[in-house]
Design a protein around this motif. Structure first.
Motif, PDB file in Angstrom:
ATOM      1  N   ASN A 225       0.832  -1.214   0.000  1.00 39.75           N
ATOM      2  CA  ASN A 225       0.000   0.000   0.000  1.00 39.75           C
ATOM      3  C   ASN A 225       0.859   1.253   0.000  1.00 39.75           C
ATOM      4  O   ASN A 225       0.578   2.207  -0.729  1.00 39.75           O
ATOM      5  CB  ASN A 225      -0.926   0.012   1.216  1.00 39.75           C
ATOM      6  N   GLU A 226       1.883   1.231   0.816  1.00 45.83           N
ATOM      7  CA  GLU A 226       2.764   2.406   0.897  1.00 45.83           C
ATOM      8  C   GLU A 226       3.495   2.615  -0.418  1.00 45.83           C
ATOM      9  O   GLU A 226       3.687   3.744  -0.860  1.00 45.83           O
ATOM     10  CB  GLU A 226       3.786   2.215   2.023  1.00 45.83           C
ATOM     11  N   GLU A 227       3.883   1.504  -1.001  1.00 44.59           N
ATOM     12  CA  GLU A 227       4.655   1.584  -2.229  1.00 44.59           C
ATOM     13  C   GLU A 227       3.871   2.236  -3.368  1.00 44.59           C
ATOM     14  O   GLU A 227       4.445   2.966  -4.183  1.00 44.59           O
ATOM     15  CB  GLU A 227       5.082   0.169  -2.634  1.00 44.59           C
ATOM     16  N   VAL A 228       2.587   1.984  -3.428  1.00 43.20           N
ATOM     17  CA  VAL A 228       1.777   2.532  -4.522  1.00 43.20           C
ATOM     18  C   VAL A 228       0.991   3.778  -4.103  1.00 43.20           C
ATOM     19  O   VAL A 228       0.157   4.275  -4.856  1.00 43.20           O
ATOM     20  CB  VAL A 228       0.809   1.465  -5.108  1.00 43.20           C
ATOM     21  N   ALA A 229       1.298   4.278  -2.909  1.00 43.65           N
ATOM     22  CA  ALA A 229       0.577   5.464  -2.415  1.00 43.65           C
ATOM     23  C   ALA A 229       0.756   6.651  -3.370  1.00 43.65           C
ATOM     24  O   ALA A 229      -0.188   7.420  -3.599  1.00 43.65           O
ATOM     25  CB  ALA A 229       1.063   5.824  -1.011  1.00 43.65           C
ATOM     26  N   SER A 230       1.960   6.783  -3.942  1.00 41.41           N
ATOM     27  CA  SER A 230       2.220   7.908  -4.857  1.00 41.41           C
ATOM     28  C   SER A 230       1.386   7.777  -6.134  1.00 41.41           C
ATOM     29  O   SER A 230       0.967   8.777  -6.718  1.00 41.41           O
ATOM     30  CB  SER A 230       3.703   7.983  -5.197  1.00 41.41           C
ATOM     31  N   ASN A 231       1.117   6.544  -6.551  1.00 38.35           N
ATOM     32  CA  ASN A 231       0.274   6.317  -7.722  1.00 38.35           C
ATOM     33  C   ASN A 231      -1.159   6.751  -7.436  1.00 38.35           C
ATOM     34  O   ASN A 231      -1.827   7.321  -8.291  1.00 38.35           O
ATOM     35  CB  ASN A 231       0.297   4.838  -8.136  1.00 38.35           C
ATOM     36  N   ILE A 232      -1.596   6.456  -6.210  1.00 36.41           N
ATOM     37  CA  ILE A 232      -2.950   6.868  -5.818  1.00 36.41           C
ATOM     38  C   ILE A 232      -3.040   8.390  -5.789  1.00 36.41           C
ATOM     39  O   ILE A 232      -3.978   8.980  -6.338  1.00 36.41           O
ATOM     40  CB  ILE A 232      -3.322   6.265  -4.437  1.00 36.41           C
ATOM     41  N   THR A 233      -2.040   9.020  -5.189  1.00 40.70           N
ATOM     42  CA  THR A 233      -2.001  10.486  -5.130  1.00 40.70           C
ATOM     43  C   THR A 233      -2.047  11.085  -6.533  1.00 40.70           C
ATOM     44  O   THR A 233      -2.758  12.059  -6.785  1.00 40.70           O
ATOM     45  CB  THR A 233      -0.713  10.952  -4.414  1.00 40.70           C
ATOM     46  N   TYR A 234      -1.303  10.455  -7.427  1.00 40.83           N
ATOM     47  CA  TYR A 234      -1.249  10.943  -8.807  1.00 40.83           C
ATOM     48  C   TYR A 234      -2.622  10.833  -9.488  1.00 40.83           C
ATOM     49  O   TYR A 234      -3.067  11.758 -10.159  1.00 40.83           O
ATOM     50  CB  TYR A 234      -0.199  10.163  -9.594  1.00 40.83           C
ATOM     51  N   VAL A 235      -3.285   9.723  -9.312  1.00 38.85           N
ATOM     52  CA  VAL A 235      -4.617   9.529  -9.911  1.00 38.85           C
ATOM     53  C   VAL A 235      -5.593  10.566  -9.359  1.00 38.85           C
ATOM     54  O   VAL A 235      -6.394  11.156 -10.102  1.00 38.85           O
ATOM     55  CB  VAL A 235      -5.133   8.092  -9.662  1.00 38.85           C
ATOM     56  N   ILE A 236      -5.498  10.812  -8.057  1.00 42.33           N
ATOM     57  CA  ILE A 236      -6.380  11.821  -7.446  1.00 42.33           C
ATOM     58  C   ILE A 236      -6.104  13.193  -8.059  1.00 42.33           C
ATOM     59  O   ILE A 236      -7.040  13.944  -8.373  1.00 42.33           O
ATOM     60  CB  ILE A 236      -6.188  11.848  -5.904  1.00 42.33           C
ATOM     61  N   THR A 237      -4.829  13.515  -8.272  1.00 43.07           N
ATOM     62  CA  THR A 237      -4.456  14.792  -8.877  1.00 43.07           C
ATOM     63  C   THR A 237      -5.053  14.929 -10.287  1.00 43.07           C
ATOM     64  O   THR A 237      -5.629  15.968 -10.630  1.00 43.07           O
ATOM     65  CB  THR A 237      -2.920  14.927  -8.954  1.00 43.07           C
ATOM     66  N   LEU A 238      -4.919  13.869 -11.081  1.00 43.67           N
ATOM     67  CA  LEU A 238      -5.475  13.879 -12.440  1.00 43.67           C
ATOM     68  C   LEU A 238      -6.971  14.160 -12.422  1.00 43.67           C
ATOM     69  O   LEU A 238      -7.489  14.973 -13.194  1.00 43.67           O
ATOM     70  CB  LEU A 238      -5.218  12.534 -13.136  1.00 43.67           C
ATOM     71  N   GLN A 239      -7.630  13.458 -11.533  1.00 46.95           N
ATOM     72  CA  GLN A 239      -9.076  13.612 -11.357  1.00 46.95           C
ATOM     73  C   GLN A 239      -9.441  15.045 -11.027  1.00 46.95           C
ATOM     74  O   GLN A 239     -10.365  15.618 -11.615  1.00 46.95           O
ATOM     75  CB  GLN A 239      -9.428  12.778 -10.122  1.00 46.95           C
ATOM     76  N   GLU A 240      -8.703  15.619 -10.085  1.00 45.89           N
ATOM     77  CA  GLU A 240      -8.995  16.984  -9.629  1.00 45.89           C
ATOM     78  C   GLU A 240      -8.732  17.999 -10.740  1.00 45.89           C
ATOM     79  O   GLU A 240      -9.456  18.989 -10.863  1.00 45.89           O
ATOM     80  CB  GLU A 240      -8.161  17.309  -8.381  1.00 45.89           C
ATOM     81  N   GLU A 241      -7.701  17.741 -11.534  1.00 45.93           N
ATOM     82  CA  GLU A 241      -7.382  18.650 -12.634  1.00 45.93           C
ATOM     83  C   GLU A 241      -8.518  18.682 -13.663  1.00 45.93           C
ATOM     84  O   GLU A 241      -8.887  19.755 -14.157  1.00 45.93           O
ATOM     85  CB  GLU A 241      -6.062  18.248 -13.295  1.00 45.93           C
ATOM     86  N   SER A 242      -9.058  17.518 -13.955  1.00 40.85           N
ATOM     87  CA  SER A 242     -10.208  17.445 -14.874  1.00 40.85           C
ATOM     88  C   SER A 242     -11.383  18.237 -14.338  1.00 40.85           C
ATOM     89  O   SER A 242     -11.995  19.033 -15.056  1.00 40.85           O
ATOM     90  CB  SER A 242     -10.632  15.989 -15.079  1.00 40.85           C
ATOM     91  N   ALA A 243     -11.673  18.032 -13.078  1.00 38.15           N
ATOM     92  CA  ALA A 243     -12.809  18.715 -12.456  1.00 38.15           C
ATOM     93  C   ALA A 243     -12.601  20.225 -12.485  1.00 38.15           C
ATOM     94  O   ALA A 243     -13.537  20.990 -12.751  1.00 38.15           O
ATOM     95  CB  ALA A 243     -12.980  18.228 -11.014  1.00 38.15           C
ATOM     96  N   LYS A 244     -11.355  20.626 -12.242  1.00 33.82           N
ATOM     97  CA  LYS A 244     -11.024  22.056 -12.206  1.00 33.82           C
ATOM     98  C   LYS A 244     -11.219  22.675 -13.592  1.00 33.82           C
ATOM     99  O   LYS A 244     -11.724  23.789 -13.717  1.00 33.82           O
ATOM    100  CB  LYS A 244      -9.573  22.217 -11.752  1.00 33.82           C
ATOM    101  N   GLU A 245     -10.840  21.920 -14.595  1.00 38.15           N
ATOM    102  CA  GLU A 245     -10.956  22.430 -15.966  1.00 38.15           C
ATOM    103  C   GLU A 245     -12.414  22.695 -16.330  1.00 38.15           C
ATOM    104  O   GLU A 245     -12.745  23.720 -16.936  1.00 38.15           O
ATOM    105  CB  GLU A 245     -10.328  21.430 -16.940  1.00 38.15           C
ATOM    106  N   TYR A 246     -13.290  21.793 -15.970  1.00 36.65           N
ATOM    107  CA  TYR A 246     -14.732  21.998 -16.203  1.00 36.65           C
ATOM    108  C   TYR A 246     -15.221  23.205 -15.430  1.00 36.65           C
ATOM    109  O   TYR A 246     -15.980  24.029 -15.953  1.00 36.65           O
ATOM    110  CB  TYR A 246     -15.533  20.765 -15.762  1.00 36.65           C
ATOM    111  N   GLU A 247     -14.768  23.296 -14.190  1.00 41.36           N
ATOM    112  CA  GLU A 247     -15.203  24.364 -13.311  1.00 41.36           C
ATOM    113  C   GLU A 247     -14.857  25.727 -13.892  1.00 41.36           C
ATOM    114  O   GLU A 247     -15.648  26.676 -13.800  1.00 41.36           O
ATOM    115  CB  GLU A 247     -14.514  24.206 -11.949  1.00 41.36           C
ATOM    116  N   GLU A 248     -13.694  25.816 -14.485  1.00 39.07           N
ATOM    117  CA  GLU A 248     -13.224  27.085 -15.049  1.00 39.07           C
ATOM    118  C   GLU A 248     -14.134  27.573 -16.180  1.00 39.07           C
ATOM    119  O   GLU A 248     -14.212  28.772 -16.444  1.00 39.07           O
ATOM    120  CB  GLU A 248     -11.773  26.949 -15.520  1.00 39.07           C
ATOM    121  N   CYS A 249     -14.801  26.629 -16.840  1.00 38.51           N
ATOM    122  CA  CYS A 249     -15.722  26.990 -17.920  1.00 38.51           C
ATOM    123  C   CYS A 249     -16.913  27.786 -17.398  1.00 38.51           C
ATOM    124  O   CYS A 249     -17.564  28.520 -18.154  1.00 38.51           O
ATOM    125  CB  CYS A 249     -16.216  25.748 -18.651  1.00 38.51           C
ATOM    126  N   ASN A 250     -17.200  27.647 -16.095  1.00 38.42           N
ATOM    127  CA  ASN A 250     -18.319  28.395 -15.510  1.00 38.42           C
ATOM    128  C   ASN A 250     -18.136  29.897 -15.683  1.00 38.42           C
ATOM    129  O   ASN A 250     -19.116  30.639 -15.738  1.00 38.42           O
ATOM    130  CB  ASN A 250     -18.472  28.048 -14.024  1.00 38.42           C
TER     131      ASN A 250
END
Ligand code: NAG
Ligand code: NAG
Ligand code: NAG
Length: 229
Positions: A88-113
């Motif tokens: 779990n610890e070893e792949v924690a950075s991968n999880i963090t990265y996926v969360i970041t990608l997700q948030e970036e997508s959401a932010k991009e949509y939000e900016e269209c507002n």
């Protein structure tokens, strides 16, 4: 009368160990072993004194063996739990990265507002965001698939090691219990005199977990090859 006496001991033996260990471990002290010992006591033709002495000493060895091997068994499980945590610890950075990608997508949509007042600008913005989100989505899928394979493989290895560890532990434990039973049988039949169980004040034999080394089996706490015939 003898029969009742040995029956009591057999019952005590069965009950004493019935709930003494965690259920998980208990499954690995085969019930048949306990029943075996209970039967040995039950069928003994020896005097109550001899039965009592035999029972007391072999009860001690039996319990000591169970205590030692439970500790080993538990350490197999602890090692496995640690191994899974490490994955779990070893792949924690991968999880963090996926969360970041997700948030970036959401932010991009939000900016269209911000373009809501201009229909054309708004939809140009959202179609761009959607295109990027689709790519991000594929990336997330790719990373996730890769990590699923990796984590599954690693967990399988941990499980294999754990099964190997508990398997060796159980085999050694069973072999030792068989020796204890053999000794008990010899004792009950009068072939050997009842041994004196070590005084429990020196708890070194019972509380000596050997966590890391799963390959080295501890010395049996009782030798059935005695000098007396
Ligand atoms: C077995 O030994 C443990 C300590 O090693 C002790 O706490 C427990 O009471 C003993 N059980 C029996 C049935 O002797
Ligand atoms: C998916 O990930 C692997 C390794 O993580 C990489 O080699 C491959 O190019 C990626 N595929 C796509 C379509 O991004
Ligand atoms: C997971 O994280 C490690 C370390 O940050 C990185 O080297 C690796 O490429 C990542 N794996 C994937 C599939 O993204």
């Amino acid at each position: 009368m003898f029969n009742n006496f040995s029956k009591t001991f057999a019952m005590v033996f069965m009950v004493a160990f019935a709930g003494a260990f965690s259920q998980d471990f208990d499954n690995f002290i085969p019930k048949v072993r306990r029943e075996n010992v209970a039967r040995l006591i039950l069928n003994s033709k020896s005097s109550p004194e001899v039965i009592s002495l035999c029972f007391d000493s072999y009860n001690y060895y039996w319990n000591a063996s169970n205590t030692v091997y439970r500790s080993q068994y538990d350490s197999c499980r602890t090692t496995a739990a640690k191994g899974n945590s490490a994955i779990n610890e070893e792949v924690a950075s991968n999880i963090t990265y996926v969360i970041t990608l997700q948030e970036e997508s959401a932010k991009e949509y939000e900016e269209c507002n911000e373009e809501k007042g201009d229909a054309l600008a708004y939809f140009q913005c959202t179609t761009k965001a959607a295109t990027n989100a689709a790519k991000t989505s594929r990336d997330i899928q790719n990373i996730s698939n890769d990590r699923i394979q990796y984590v599954t493989m690693r967990r399988d290895m941990v499980k294999y090691d754990c099964d190997d560890c508990t398997g060796k532990c159980n085999a050694a434990h069973n072999a030792e219990l068989a020796k204890v039973e053999e000794g008990l049988l010899d004792c009950l039949s009068g072939k050997i005199p009842p041994p004196t169980p070590p005084t429990p004040t020196t708890s070194s034999t019972t509380t000596s977990p050997t966590p890391s080394s799963t390959t080295t089996t501890p010395q049996p706490s009782v030798e059935t090859t005695t000098s007396d015939e």
